[in-house]
Design a protein around this motif. Structure first.
Motif, PDB file in Angstrom:
ATOM      1  N   PRO A 128       2.014   0.119 -11.250  1.00 15.86           N
ATOM      2  CA  PRO A 128       0.700   0.325 -10.032  1.00 15.86           C
ATOM      3  C   PRO A 128      -0.383  -0.787 -10.149  1.00 15.86           C
TER       4      PRO A 128
ATOM      5  N   LEU B 151       4.624   8.182  -0.678  1.00 14.05           N
ATOM      6  CA  LEU B 151       3.763   6.774  -1.185  1.00 14.05           C
ATOM      7  C   LEU B 151       4.393   5.947  -0.035  1.00 14.05           C
TER       8      LEU B 151
ATOM      9  N   LYS C   8       0.935  -0.951  -0.051  1.00 12.06           N
ATOM     10  CA  LYS C   8       0.191   0.284  -0.189  1.00 12.06           C
ATOM     11  C   LYS C   8       0.748   1.357  -0.195  1.00 12.06           C
ATOM     12  N   VAL C   9       0.571   1.925  -1.058  1.00 13.88           N
ATOM     13  CA  VAL C   9       0.976   3.354  -0.529  1.00 13.88           C
ATOM     14  C   VAL C   9       0.006   4.444  -0.403  1.00 13.88           C
ATOM     15  N   GLY C  10       0.406   5.859   0.218  1.00  8.00           N
ATOM     16  CA  GLY C  10       0.518   7.087   0.556  1.00  8.00           C
ATOM     17  C   GLY C  10      -0.781   7.853  -0.680  1.00  8.00           C
ATOM     18  N   THR C  11      -0.866   8.300  -0.167  1.00 12.00           N
ATOM     19  CA  THR C  11      -1.404   9.603  -1.065  1.00 12.00           C
ATOM     20  C   THR C  11      -0.701  10.738  -1.691  1.00 12.00           C
TER      21      THR C  11
ATOM     22  N   GLY D 182      -5.298   1.604  -7.010  1.00 15.69           N
ATOM     23  CA  GLY D 182      -5.278   2.676  -6.828  1.00 15.69           C
ATOM     24  C   GLY D 182      -4.874   2.755  -5.608  1.00 15.69           C
ATOM     25  N   ASP D 183      -3.990   2.369  -4.953  1.00 14.97           N
ATOM     26  CA  ASP D 183      -3.091   2.532  -4.043  1.00 14.97           C
ATOM     27  C   ASP D 183      -2.494   1.356  -3.374  1.00 14.97           C
ATOM     28  N   THR D 184      -1.802   0.618  -4.323  1.00 12.11           N
ATOM     29  CA  THR D 184      -0.840  -0.474  -3.880  1.00 12.11           C
ATOM     30  C   THR D 184       0.093  -0.495  -5.384  1.00 12.11           C
TER      31      THR D 184
END
Length: 567
Positions: free
Chosen positions: A238, A202, A196-199, A241-243
């Motif tokens: 990617p 990352l 998981k990465v942040g908005t 959406g968030d990984t």
């Protein structure tokens, strides 16, 4: 246009001509002329084989490279996608899609997936105005000019002596040892699957610290450059959406196949911009933007080598002229070339020895790639000792007669005439559809005299070379030589027509007239349909369309019907 682009265009020309002839009956309404630039970019920047289209190639060609060369983006929006669909179908239905390529269904599905992105890319081109040839062009180019632009040096680059490139095997071996790619691999493997990465950031601060420590990287900024390189190389992708996840093939780097290795290295080539200094002040950072490319330009212009002291002086002057904040930025960076040299060294492009920085063979090849991408003309070809027979034959077509003779003499000096003959004829036999290479090979081998006799005998076993072998051996009075047959003569004629057709309508008609009056041409057409030449049908169709004499046109149509029906 560079030698490399011209060679690729010459290679693609027969294939694209076949496609143009295929379209009316199989894909009416398609505009085959639009496919040429896309096919050329695919051959130059993505794959070494015109028929090898893999998943992802269409996205790379149509979204990254095609927008740089499109002349009419509005027309491309309307017609390129149907034309590419027809082209891929043509490759598949005619057996020209490589066995190792993605399936036609996969390629057409990918084409559908990227259509909206392609339209957006063309609209961006129109908004930027780069395609418009009106009087505002000069102003646009001046505004877009940067410190690392090659274009202002185009004339000096074109005037350089021919740049000699090492073999793919040598370059691939060097690329396998590139530290930055290994670091990008290790980072991707550390990231793993489904991280998981942040908005906003990352990775969290703790994750950044862990990665820097685990991978032995100097600092967080360096980590992000390696992260971006891993994305460029498609080691990291990617997957939501968030990984992000490591690509399954990443752990296999360095790969065994030379072509795969060089594809990866070339994919990350534009990461050289990560070598530009990054300062706390964005305006000062911008003032040094392009410094890495500027250093490469200076090395190229100075035959590949320069002292760091001289480079610092010249680049400092260039920076001051490029931006009002240039000198302030130069001073704030401390040693502005430190990050540039470190990144280029890490990507295998330069080496430093006793205060002198030089392009490596891999770096020289990379600079030629960059110049090609920018359509800046440069004379580059393989080094003589790294030049294959096929290289020699393919490149000679774009040289003057004097250049070609000198190149052949240098190449021949490294092998015996018998070896040279064998290599040249083997190269000519590799692709039955390449008449130009075949004719050039026959001409060169014909100059080698009796030393070439064993190679000619071996070539006589190949249907595409038998006509040349029989003709040369007979002319030499070799005992037991195969006698040239009428079919051999017809094959030679078809090869000549194939070459002239690639030069344009006027040259094609001239080659037809050289055969003799209409009656002679009709007599040849009445029998030539039996020859299983790879370009027979397209040539017969071209004759029926182009020849002004109705008798000849009708004879060509009759021959075409017989060729297609087999009787």
């Amino acid at each position: 246009m560079t030698d490399r682009i011209e060679a690729a265009a010459a290679e693609l020309r027969p294939l694209l001509q076949e496609f143009i002839l295929w379209v009316p009956d199989n894909a009416p309404g398609s505009d085959p002329e639009l496919v040429g630039p896309a096919a050329l970019w695919h051959r130059l920047a993505v794959r070494d084989e015109a028929g090898l289209w893999k998943r992802g190639d269409l996205r790379t060609v149509l979204l990254e490279h095609f927008p740089k060369a499109v002349e009419d983006p509005e027309a491309a929006i309307d017609a390129l996608m149907p034309a590419m669909r027809s082209y891929l179908t043509f490759l598949s239905s005619t057996g020209r899609l490589s066995p190792s390529a993605a399936s036609l269904d996969v390629l057409l599905s990918e084409l559908d997936e990227l259509e909206d992105d392609f339209v957006d890319a063309m609209e961006d081109v129109m908004d930027a105005g780069t395609w418009d040839d009106d009087e505002d062009d000069d102003e646009f180019e001046e505004v877009g000019e940067s410190l690392g632009d090659f274009e202002p040096f185009a004339e000096r680059i074109a005037a350089l002596p021919t740049i000699r490139l090492r073999s793919d095997a040598e370059l691939a071996e060097a690329a396998r040892g590139v530290p930055l790619i290994a670091q990008a691999r290790d980072l991707a493997l550390w990231v793993g699957t489904g991280r998981k990465v942040g908005t906003e950031t990352l990775l969290s601060d703790d994750e950044v610290s862990e990665a820097v420590q685990t991978l032995g990287l100097p600092d967080a900024q360096y980590l992000w450059n390696i992260w971006n390189l891993a994305i460029d190389l498609e080691f990291l992708t990617p997957d939501g959406g968030d990984t992000v996840s490591v690509d399954p093939d990443t752990s296999g780097w360095p790969f065994d196949d030379d072509d795969d290795v060089l594809d990866v290295w070339a994919t990350g080539l534009h990461s050289i911009d990560y070598g530009d200094p990054e300062l706390d002040d964005d305006d000062l950072t911008l003032a040094l933007s392009g410094l890495t490319r500027a250093l490469l330009i200076q090395l190229l212009l100075n035959q590949g080598s320069r002292t760091l002291a001289d480079l610092r002086e010249e680049l400092a002057q260039a920076v001051s002229e490029y931006d009002d904040l240039g000198l302030d930025a130069w001073a704030a960076a401390g040693d502005p070339l430190a990050s540039v040299v470190a990144w280029l060294s890490g990507y295998g492009m330069v080496a430093v020895d006793d205060g002198v920085i030089s392009l490596t063979p891999l770096g020289t090849d990379g600079v030629v790639h960059l110049l090609d991408d920018e359509d800046v003309e440069v004379s580059a070809r393989p080094a003589i000792d790294a030049m294959s027979a096929l290289d020699l034959l393919s490149l000679s077509a774009d040289m003057t007669e004097e250049e070609a003779d000198a190149e052949f003499a240098s190449w021949l000096a490294l092998r015996t005439p018998a070896q040279a003959a064998s290599e040249l004829l083997a190269a000519a036999a590799d692709d039955e559809s390449d008449a130009l290479v075949r004719v050039q090979a026959a001409s060169l081998v014909g100059s080698l005299g009796e030393a070439a006799v064993p190679a000619w005998h071996e070539a006589a076993k190949e249907p595409s070379l038998r006509p040349y072998a029989a003709t040369h051996l007979t002319q030499m009075g070799i005992e037991g030589a195969p006698e040239p047959t009428p079919a051999d003569t017809d094959w030679l004629i078809l090869d000549m027509w194939t070459i002239s057709a690639g030069l344009g309508r006027a040259e094609f008609l001239s080659s037809l007239h050289e055969i003799g009056p209409a009656q002679t041409l009709v007599a040849i057409l009445d029998g030539i349909w039996k020859i299983r030449h790879p370009h027979l049908e397209e040539l017969l169709e071209a004759i029926s369309d182009a020849h002004p004499d109705k008798q000849v046109s009708k004879a060509a149509k009759r021959a075409l019907f017989k060729a297609r029906s087999g009787n």
